[in-house]
Design a protein around this motif. Structure first.
Motif, PDB file in Angstrom:
ATOM      1  N   ASP A 129      76.641  32.766  50.790  1.00 42.55           N
ATOM      2  CA  ASP A 129      75.384  32.573  50.047  1.00 42.55           C
ATOM      3  C   ASP A 129      74.659  31.370  50.614  1.00 42.55           C
ATOM      4  OD1 ASP A 129      77.597  30.885  48.687  1.00 42.55           O
ATOM      5  OD2 ASP A 129      75.716  29.993  48.012  1.00 42.55           O
ATOM      6  N   PHE A 130      73.371  31.311  50.335  1.00 39.56           N
ATOM      7  CA  PHE A 130      72.566  30.134  50.712  1.00 39.56           C
ATOM      8  C   PHE A 130      71.434  30.054  49.699  1.00 39.56           C
ATOM      9  CE2 PHE A 130      70.945  27.697  54.707  1.00 39.56           C
ATOM     10  CZ  PHE A 130      70.416  26.694  53.907  1.00 39.56           C
ATOM     11  N   GLY A 131      71.462  28.992  48.885  1.00 36.15           N
ATOM     12  CA  GLY A 131      70.388  28.863  47.893  1.00 36.15           C
ATOM     13  C   GLY A 131      70.013  27.422  47.643  1.00 36.15           C
ATOM     14  N   GLY A 184      56.649  33.681  54.515  1.00 36.83           N
ATOM     15  CA  GLY A 184      57.484  33.141  53.427  1.00 36.83           C
ATOM     16  C   GLY A 184      58.580  34.084  52.944  1.00 36.83           C
ATOM     17  N   GLY A 185      59.450  33.536  52.078  1.00 38.84           N
ATOM     18  CA  GLY A 185      60.541  34.324  51.502  1.00 38.84           C
ATOM     19  C   GLY A 185      61.893  33.760  51.855  1.00 38.84           C
ATOM     20  N   SER A 186      62.899  34.095  51.041  1.00 40.72           N
ATOM     21  CA  SER A 186      64.236  33.516  51.256  1.00 40.72           C
ATOM     22  C   SER A 186      64.980  34.172  52.413  1.00 40.72           C
ATOM     23  CB  SER A 186      65.074  33.610  49.977  1.00 40.72           C
ATOM     24  OG  SER A 186      65.616  34.909  49.803  1.00 40.72           O
ATOM     25  N   LEU A 187      64.791  35.481  52.597  1.00 37.33           N
ATOM     26  CA  LEU A 187      65.604  36.194  53.592  1.00 37.33           C
ATOM     27  C   LEU A 187      65.442  35.622  54.998  1.00 37.33           C
ATOM     28  CD1 LEU A 187      67.483  38.557  54.401  1.00 37.33           C
ATOM     29  CD2 LEU A 187      65.409  39.906  54.766  1.00 37.33           C
ATOM     30  N   LEU A 188      64.197  35.545  55.465  1.00 34.83           N
ATOM     31  CA  LEU A 188      63.985  35.099  56.843  1.00 34.83           C
ATOM     32  C   LEU A 188      64.254  33.602  57.010  1.00 34.83           C
ATOM     33  CD1 LEU A 188      60.941  37.068  58.273  1.00 34.83           C
ATOM     34  CD2 LEU A 188      63.332  37.696  58.121  1.00 34.83           C
ATOM     35  N   ASP A 189      64.097  32.852  55.934  1.00 30.17           N
ATOM     36  CA  ASP A 189      64.294  31.410  56.061  1.00 30.17           C
ATOM     37  C   ASP A 189      65.761  31.014  55.973  1.00 30.17           C
ATOM     38  OD1 ASP A 189      62.585  28.998  56.391  1.00 30.17           O
ATOM     39  OD2 ASP A 189      63.866  28.327  54.751  1.00 30.17           O
ATOM     40  N   ILE A 190      66.468  31.505  54.930  1.00 30.90           N
ATOM     41  CA  ILE A 190      67.864  31.069  54.737  1.00 30.90           C
ATOM     42  C   ILE A 190      68.843  32.237  54.633  1.00 30.90           C
ATOM     43  CG2 ILE A 190      67.398  28.779  53.802  1.00 30.90           C
ATOM     44  CD1 ILE A 190      67.502  29.925  50.985  1.00 30.90           C
ATOM     45  N   GLY A 191      68.372  33.395  54.156  1.00 26.94           N
ATOM     46  CA  GLY A 191      69.247  34.577  54.086  1.00 26.94           C
ATOM     47  C   GLY A 191      69.756  34.969  55.469  1.00 26.94           C
ATOM     48  N   ALA A 203      61.962  35.885  46.445  1.00 30.42           N
ATOM     49  CA  ALA A 203      62.467  34.613  45.929  1.00 30.42           C
ATOM     50  C   ALA A 203      63.980  34.594  46.107  1.00 30.42           C
ATOM     51  CB  ALA A 203      62.103  34.466  44.460  1.00 30.42           C
ATOM     52  N   SER A 204      64.621  35.760  45.903  1.00 27.14           N
ATOM     53  CA  SER A 204      66.065  35.906  46.123  1.00 27.14           C
ATOM     54  C   SER A 204      66.308  37.252  46.762  1.00 27.14           C
ATOM     55  CB  SER A 204      66.870  35.915  44.838  1.00 27.14           C
ATOM     56  OG  SER A 204      66.358  35.110  43.877  1.00 27.14           O
ATOM     57  N   CYS A 205      67.401  37.326  47.477  1.00 30.92           N
ATOM     58  CA  CYS A 205      67.735  38.589  48.119  1.00 30.92           C
ATOM     59  C   CYS A 205      69.254  38.786  48.062  1.00 30.92           C
ATOM     60  CB  CYS A 205      67.242  38.549  49.565  1.00 30.92           C
ATOM     61  SG  CYS A 205      67.319  40.132  50.374  1.00 30.92           S
ATOM     62  N   ASP A 206      69.635  39.920  47.520  1.00 32.09           N
ATOM     63  CA  ASP A 206      71.041  40.249  47.270  1.00 32.09           C
ATOM     64  C   ASP A 206      71.404  41.408  48.204  1.00 32.09           C
ATOM     65  OD1 ASP A 206      73.364  40.203  45.848  1.00 32.09           O
ATOM     66  OD2 ASP A 206      72.320  40.213  43.904  1.00 32.09           O
ATOM     67  N   ILE A 207      72.362  41.185  49.072  1.00 29.70           N
ATOM     68  CA  ILE A 207      72.616  42.176  50.128  1.00 29.70           C
ATOM     69  C   ILE A 207      74.091  42.566  50.148  1.00 29.70           C
ATOM     70  CG2 ILE A 207      72.454  42.585  52.636  1.00 29.70           C
ATOM     71  CD1 ILE A 207      70.664  39.879  52.555  1.00 29.70           C
ATOM     72  N   ARG A 208      74.334  43.840  50.356  1.00 28.38           N
ATOM     73  CA  ARG A 208      75.713  44.276  50.567  1.00 28.38           C
ATOM     74  C   ARG A 208      75.793  45.070  51.872  1.00 28.38           C
ATOM     75  NH1 ARG A 208      80.078  45.674  46.598  1.00 28.38           N
ATOM     76  NH2 ARG A 208      78.628  44.866  45.084  1.00 28.38           N
ATOM     77  N   PHE A 209      76.690  44.642  52.744  1.00 29.80           N
ATOM     78  CA  PHE A 209      76.963  45.393  53.973  1.00 29.80           C
ATOM     79  C   PHE A 209      78.222  46.223  53.730  1.00 29.80           C
ATOM     80  CE2 PHE A 209      75.079  42.398  57.498  1.00 29.80           C
ATOM     81  CZ  PHE A 209      73.815  42.643  57.013  1.00 29.80           C
ATOM     82  N   ASN A 210      78.140  47.527  53.981  1.00 27.97           N
ATOM     83  CA  ASN A 210      79.303  48.400  53.822  1.00 27.97           C
ATOM     84  C   ASN A 210      79.727  48.913  55.192  1.00 27.97           C
ATOM     85  OD1 ASN A 210      79.358  48.697  50.778  1.00 27.97           O
ATOM     86  ND2 ASN A 210      77.270  49.333  51.233  1.00 27.97           N
ATOM     87  N   GLN A 216      83.630  45.206  52.953  1.00 30.87           N
ATOM     88  CA  GLN A 216      82.293  44.907  52.414  1.00 30.87           C
ATOM     89  C   GLN A 216      81.955  43.437  52.630  1.00 30.87           C
ATOM     90  OE1 GLN A 216      82.150  46.002  48.289  1.00 30.87           O
ATOM     91  NE2 GLN A 216      81.344  48.028  48.797  1.00 30.87           N
ATOM     92  N   ALA A 217      80.686  43.157  52.823  1.00 34.01           N
ATOM     93  CA  ALA A 217      80.214  41.764  52.874  1.00 34.01           C
ATOM     94  C   ALA A 217      79.132  41.610  51.808  1.00 34.01           C
ATOM     95  CB  ALA A 217      79.660  41.453  54.252  1.00 34.01           C
ATOM     96  N   GLU A 218      79.315  40.595  50.950  1.00 28.44           N
ATOM     97  CA  GLU A 218      78.312  40.307  49.911  1.00 28.44           C
ATOM     98  C   GLU A 218      77.551  39.065  50.319  1.00 28.44           C
ATOM     99  OE1 GLU A 218      79.896  39.998  45.909  1.00 28.44           O
ATOM    100  OE2 GLU A 218      81.374  41.507  46.493  1.00 28.44           O
ATOM    101  N   LEU A 219      76.250  39.213  50.464  1.00 27.81           N
ATOM    102  CA  LEU A 219      75.418  38.139  51.020  1.00 27.81           C
ATOM    103  C   LEU A 219      74.261  37.856  50.068  1.00 27.81           C
ATOM    104  CD1 LEU A 219      75.289  39.867  54.521  1.00 27.81           C
ATOM    105  CD2 LEU A 219      76.966  38.176  53.766  1.00 27.81           C
ATOM    106  N   PHE A 220      73.895  36.588  49.945  1.00 25.98           N
ATOM    107  CA  PHE A 220      72.878  36.245  48.957  1.00 25.98           C
ATOM    108  C   PHE A 220      72.052  35.060  49.435  1.00 25.98           C
ATOM    109  CE2 PHE A 220      71.731  33.947  44.925  1.00 25.98           C
ATOM    110  CZ  PHE A 220      70.872  34.915  44.426  1.00 25.98           C
ATOM    111  N   SER A 221      70.744  35.131  49.163  1.00 24.66           N
ATOM    112  CA  SER A 221      69.900  33.957  49.431  1.00 24.66           C
ATOM    113  C   SER A 221      68.914  33.794  48.286  1.00 24.66           C
ATOM    114  CB  SER A 221      69.133  34.120  50.752  1.00 24.66           C
ATOM    115  OG  SER A 221      68.284  35.243  50.710  1.00 24.66           O
ATOM    116  N   THR A 222      68.571  32.551  47.989  1.00 29.66           N
ATOM    117  CA  THR A 222      67.584  32.318  46.930  1.00 29.66           C
ATOM    118  C   THR A 222      66.854  30.985  47.105  1.00 29.66           C
ATOM    119  OG1 THR A 222      67.224  32.203  44.538  1.00 29.66           O
ATOM    120  CG2 THR A 222      69.299  31.278  45.333  1.00 29.66           C
TER     121      THR A 222
END
Ligand SMILES: NC(=O)c1ccc[n+]([C@@H]2O[C@H](COP(=O)([O-])OP(=O)(O)OC[C@H]3O[C@@H](n4cnc5c(N)ncnc54)[C@H](OP(=O)(O)O)[C@@H]3O)[C@@H](O)[C@H]2O)c1
Length: 322
Positions: free
Chosen positions: A152-154, A172-179, A209-216, A222-228
């Motif tokens: 995670d990165f928030g 702008g947005g969380s994904l490209l900056d920190i996600g 503002a936040s992005c919740d991602i799951r890689f299968n 599985q990878a659970e990834l999060f940015s906010t």
């Protein structure tokens, strides 16, 4: 050996940190900087000991003494500036995210290969000692295969429509900056997923503002990834393997320690990095240039393309178009 002369375009927050760390390298020196404002360029040049401070980006591209340019503007300008610099024969280290989408990234890479001029994405985490340790541990196979990964990165950013982080016109947005960092971790250790699921919360300016991602992955991993941008989160990485766990301590994308638990033992690896950590990527680029390379052998352009494809696929899921 002659020191490599660096230039910087876009003298904001990250440019300042990078310039400080560049002074900690022995093979490189900050030679020139360029800003949209002469005043800013001159005061930045004085502060960091650069010989020239240009009040336009074009001037630095034409300075024959500049070997390589670090592009540190908001994401939306990375493509255009990289293209202009490459056409002027300047090697480039371009901030992450490399571009706004895969189309832009492909054009930049195609041009670098056509011109035979060095280009690399400034994915600095890839060059940090703790990250290399994690890569080595996983790739050696000594802890077995990865079963799952979380990262995670928030942080809480004050909402301001005009600022880079929230302004869609500035990417702008969380994904490209920190996600991008959690995505990079999963991509580096597990490769491309077979299926992506992602959802996001949007700001009134229509960026995530936040992005919740799951890689299968087809083997069940599985990878659970999060940015906010809405709150501070641990900003750690946790990798569960068949024979233990690897923890990338906070904040996992910058110089930090790594804890490994395996078969009843626990070990912490601390690397005592005294800088912010940008010197590692700068030293690598310098070495590549001294060896006459046109791309990195650690973070090559195909990896940059792969990462960009993942960011595009996530954006498609959450409905965010630039
Ligand atoms: N690797 C890392 O750890 C890290 C950390 C933070 C950010 N970044 C990346 O670095 C890039 C810059 O981030 P930052 O936080 O340094 O941003 P920032 O503080 O806003 O600085 C960006 C600079 O770009 C220039 N610029 C050119 N056109 C602009 C425009 N229309 N609006 C605003 N600025 C403009 C400005 O410099 P002049 O006025 O001097 O021309 C500005 O100071 C982003 O792509 C970001 O993802 C990387």
């Amino acid at each position: 050996m002659k020191k490599v002369n660096w230039g910087i375009i876009g003298l904001g927050k990250i440019a300042n940190k990078f310039a400080e760390d560049l002074s900690a390298t022995r093979t490189a020196q900050l030679y020139a900087v360029a800003s949209r404002s002469s005043e800013n360029a001159l005061s930045f040049a004085e502060k960091h000991g650069a010989k020239a401070g240009y009040g336009s980006y074009e001037q630095i591209m034409q300075d024959e003494k500049v070997d390589v340019i670090y592009i540190a503007t908001p994401h939306v300008f990375h493509h255009e500036l990289t293209v202009q610099c490459l056409k002027n024969g300047k090697a480039i280290l371009c901030e992450k995210p490399f571009a706004m989408n895969i189309k832009e990234a492909r054009e930049m890479i195609k041009l670098s290969r056509k011109e035979g001029v060095f280009l690399m994405e400034a994915l600095w985490t890839r060059f940090l000692p703790h990250f290399q340790l994690v890569m080595d541990k996983v790739q050696s196979g000594e802890m077995g295969k990865i079963k799952s990964l979380k990262a995670d990165f928030g942080f809480k950013a004050e909402f301001d429509k005009s600022k880079r982080l929230f302004n869609k016109d500035l990417g702008g947005g969380s994904l490209l900056d920190i996600g991008i960092y959690p995505v990079f971790l999963a991509y580096s250790l597990l490769g491309k997923p077979d299926k992506i699921e992602a959802k996001a919360r949007f700001t009134e300016t229509n960026v995530d503002a936040s992005c919740d991602i799951r890689f299968n992955y087809n083997d069940g991993v599985q990878a659970e990834l999060f940015s906010t941008l809405l709150e501070k989160t641990p900003t750690t990485g946790e990798i569960e393997l068949e024979k233990g766990k690897i923890f990338l301590n906070s904040r996992f994308h910058e110089p930090t320690s790594v804890r490994i638990t395996s078969e009843g033992n626990e070990e912490t690896f601390d690397f005592g990095v005294k800088t912010r950590g940008y010197n590692f990527e700068a030293e690598h680029v310098t070495k590549m240039l001294q060896q006459g390379k046109t791309e990195s052998d650690i973070w090559p352009l195909d990896k940059t393309l792969g990462l960009m494809e993942l960011l595009d696929a996530i954006r498609e899921q959450i409905g965010l178009e630039y």
